[in-house]
Design an enzyme around this catalytic site. Structure first.
Site, PDB file in Angstrom:
ATOM      1  N   ASP A 242     -10.759   3.403  -9.819  1.00 15.70           N
ATOM      2  CA  ASP A 242      -9.697   3.638  -8.674  1.00 15.70           C
ATOM      3  C   ASP A 242      -8.872   4.867  -9.139  1.00 15.70           C
ATOM      4  OD1 ASP A 242      -8.408   2.822  -6.304  1.00 15.70           O
ATOM      5  OD2 ASP A 242      -6.718   2.965  -7.600  1.00 15.70           O
ATOM      6  N   HIS A 375     -12.732   2.218   2.574  1.00 14.17           N
ATOM      7  CA  HIS A 375     -11.637   1.226   2.906  1.00 14.17           C
ATOM      8  C   HIS A 375     -10.634   2.216   3.514  1.00 14.17           C
ATOM      9  CE1 HIS A 375     -11.239   1.475  -1.213  1.00 14.17           C
ATOM     10  NE2 HIS A 375     -10.019   1.130  -1.031  1.00 14.17           N
ATOM     11  N   ASP A 376     -10.430   3.417   3.044  1.00 12.95           N
ATOM     12  CA  ASP A 376      -9.308   4.216   2.844  1.00 12.95           C
ATOM     13  C   ASP A 376      -9.500   5.418   4.091  1.00 12.95           C
ATOM     14  OD1 ASP A 376      -8.183   3.301   0.803  1.00 12.95           O
ATOM     15  OD2 ASP A 376      -8.955   4.694  -0.419  1.00 12.95           O
TER      16      ASP A 376
HETATM   17  C1  NOJ Z   1      -7.403   4.306  -3.935  1.00 10.70           C
HETATM   18  C2  NOJ Z   1      -7.645   3.009  -3.157  1.00 10.70           C
HETATM   19  O1  NOJ Z   1      -9.035   3.329  -2.462  1.00 10.70           O
HETATM   20  C3  NOJ Z   1      -6.802   2.789  -2.126  1.00 10.70           C
HETATM   21  O2  NOJ Z   1      -6.985   1.774  -1.215  1.00 10.70           O
HETATM   22  C4  NOJ Z   1      -5.511   2.344  -2.922  1.00 10.70           C
HETATM   23  O3  NOJ Z   1      -4.318   2.106  -1.895  1.00 10.70           O
HETATM   24  C5  NOJ Z   1      -5.317   3.495  -4.007  1.00 10.70           C
HETATM   25  N1  NOJ Z   1      -6.302   3.955  -4.731  1.00 10.70           N
HETATM   26  C6  NOJ Z   1      -4.163   3.028  -4.823  1.00 10.70           C
HETATM   27  O4  NOJ Z   1      -4.771   2.053  -5.829  1.00 10.70           O
END
Ligand code: NOJ
Length: 598
Positions: A242, A375-376
């Site tokens: 991540d 998921h983002d």
């Molecule tokens: C990227 C992740 O995919 C996201 O969901 C998260 O909020 C941020 N990094 C912080 O960890």
């Protein structure tokens, strides 16, 4: 045993019943020949290059105990859905102990499972049950930051001279007591939070509840390596790393040039992919990956095609990296969801082609993780197709792209059903903290309520996080309780059960493509070459190995599209989303694949 027999039967039936049925039969006939041939071609690919990966947003996949929140036992109960999809690797979003300020991306204990998701015994059983089906579990390692509830941070915050005092990034206030600099966190507001006990600020790239670790400290790096090795020993198949491009901060912490009315500068432009980062990642790679068959995929915001030689392949720090060049093609400034830009298909295609070209260069020998959603991100049908695009035709067109490009496809849960964005009326209907902050930022910058909500409807991360839809029963079979996030309104028709028995569904199309990949090796080991680059409607490319050359043509527009039929002159149509395509013409959103055997 029963399942093993059933799967090919389901796939073949779907192929026979679907569009282009006579064409699909060819795919079946060619299957054995294809298998034999593949022995002759590149057989040095690693397991994760041959497989399909699937992202599970743990909170939303399947709830086994009625608390409205997905869990590990729920995942175990649905593993066969994934096996039928040809999945060999499941990326689990973080399910470690966490206060859930950012739905698990704020980890309080890397060595235990959050009770909402189950226990370590459940996790061991998941690894074992997945393994029985030829599936490896991929853990999400969140190493740029922890939760502020992590014992490491609690100790660090106690004083300036305890054992962990420099495990995080602490700095004194400016003379007037304000934050050390004007960096804006990715989720909005200052990237610094004041801590009374130390009389100092700490840095957080994301939420204040997510303090950044200090990778300059060798003890921090050692502790993180220990975490990774703990999971390697458990038998996981790999790691998604991540926010990994943010781990190295510049030595100079002075103000940056403001990029918005708030007088701040986005932290991304100050800290992403900073000089020296590769040394840390090299160290991590040799301490964790040597002598294993695991793979790593880095979330690499700030890395572009030209950087790839250092990031993937022979001399790279990871096996694959997710790049975001195409993701933000419609969003010039990630912190402002209200300003979008028009983009063209040639631009979109160029991003993929540049990375494919770079990774496949024999000097690099890298590999690409093909994805259109996570998921983002918004759902890809809304994100990359024209407004009003038919959900089913659009889902199939994008699935064709996802599963026939060179690289390991990553399917986001629900993508295989053709999920589309939700558009809830009020900001309070949304759960995601970053969505709420983007809304606040928009209002602060003077946009109207309507404009701010339009941005939310386009980009909210919740659209990718609504519960998985298993059947047409209440709550889509996701939970017997109240789901933590509302199920999308379309669940009665868009669900695994209904789509499994509909040969024209998006899910059945996925099954056809999965079958195609296993019977036509060129989609796995073949070279990639984009054609018709300037075409504004069609994404077209060749996949070619020593035995076959396939031509993939995908009409990404909602209008008919014409192309020069000589491209496919000597080839046979092996699959199409419609009734069977006439050479030289594609129906709106139609995808068609031709193949020429050598
Ligand atoms: C990227 C992740 O995919 C996201 O969901 C998260 O909020 C941020 N990094 C912080 O960890």
């Amino acid at each position: 045993m029963f399942k093993k027999i059933l799967i090919p039967v389901i796939l073949s039936a779907a192929m026979l019943l679907g569009g282009c049925s006579d064409i699909s039969v060819n795919v079946n006939i060619n299957r054995d020949g294809g298998r034999k041939k593949l022995m002759a071609v590149k057989d040095d690919l690693k397991w994760w290059q041959e497989t399909i990966a699937y992202e599970i947003y743990v909170k939303s996949f399947k709830d086994s105990d009625g608390d409205g929140c997905g869990d590990i036992n729920g995942i175990i109960s649905e593993l066969d859905h994934l096996k039928n999809l040809g999945v060999g690797a499941i990326w689990l979003t973080p399910c470690y102990v966490s206060p859930q300020a950012d739905n698990g991306y704020d980890i309080a204990d890397y060595y235990d499972i959050d009770p909402a998701y189950g226990t370590m015994e459940d996790m061991d059983r998941l690894i074992e049950e997945a393994d029985k089906r030829g599936i490896r579990i991929v853990m999400d390692l969140v190493f740029n930051h922890t939760s502020d509830q992590n014992e490491w941070f609690k100790e660090s915050a106690l004083s300036k001279d305890n054992e962990k005092s420099d495990w995080y990034i602490w700095a004194d206030p400016k003379e007037d007591g304000s934050a050390p600099n004007n960096w804006r966190s990715i989720f909005g507001g200052s990237a610094w939070e004041y801590n009374e006990e130390r009389g100092q600020y700490y840095l957080h790239t994301f939420l204040p509840e997510q303090p950044d670790l200090n990778w300059e400290n060798p003890k921090v790096r050692e502790a993180l390596i220990d975490v990774a090795n703990f999971w390697v020993k458990k038998g996981v198949g790999g790691f998604r790393m991540d926010a990994i491009t943010y781990i190295k901060k510049p030595a100079d912490l002075s103000d940056g040039k403001p990029d918005a009315a708030d007088g701040m500068v986005g932290i991304h432009s100050m800290t992403a992919n900073t000089e020296g980062i590769l040394d840390y990642l090299d160290e991590f790679k040799s301490a964790v990956q040597d002598d294993t068959d695991i793979f790593t995929v880095g979330e690499a915001n700030g890395v572009s095609a030209k950087d790839l030689p250092n990031w993937v392949g022979k001399n790279g720090v990871f096996d694959m990296v997710f790049e975001f060049g195409f993701v933000n093609i419609d969003l010039p400034d990630e912190s402002n969801w209200c300003e979008t830009r028009e983009w063209t298909l040639p631009e979109f295609k160029a991003v993929f082609s540049a990375s494919e070209k770079m990774t496949s260069d024999p000097k690099i020998n890298g590999w690409y993780p093909m994805f259109l959603e996570n998921h983002d991100q918004p759902r890809s049908i809304n994100h990359f197709l024209p407004e009003g695009a038919d959900r089913v035709a659009g889902g199939k067109a994008l699935a064709t792209l996802l599963l026939t490009m060179r690289g390991t496809p990553f399917i986001m849960e629900g993508e295989e059903l053709g999920f589309v964005n939700v558009a809830w009326p009020d900001i309070d209907d949304y759960n995601d903290i970053s969505t709420k902050n983007h809304y606040k930022f928009a209002i602060g910058e003077g946009y109207s309520e309507e404009e701010a909500m339009a941005g939310v409807h386009r980009f909210a991360r919740d659209s990718a996080r609504t519960p998985m839809q298993w059947d047409g029963s209440e709550n889509a079979g996701f939970t017997s309780g109240k789901p933590w996030l509302p199920v999308s309104d379309d669940y009665e028709t868009v669900n695994v059960k209904a789509e499994s028995s509909d040969p024209d569904s998006v899910l059945s199309w996925y099954h056809e493509l999965v079958n195609l990949r296993s019977s036509h090796r060129e989609f796995i080991d073949g070279d990639y070459e984009e054609i018709l680059h300037e075409d504004e409607q069609i994404f077209a490319y060749l996949r070619e190995n020593a035995d076959a050359k396939a031509v993939v043509l995908i009409n990404m527009s909602t209008e008919k599209a014409a192309y020069d039929p000589s491209i496919t002159e000597n080839a046979k149509q092996i699959l199409c989303t419609g009734e069977g395509s006439d050479a030289g013409e594609l129906a709106p959103l139609e995808a068609v694949i031709y193949e020429e055997l050598k």
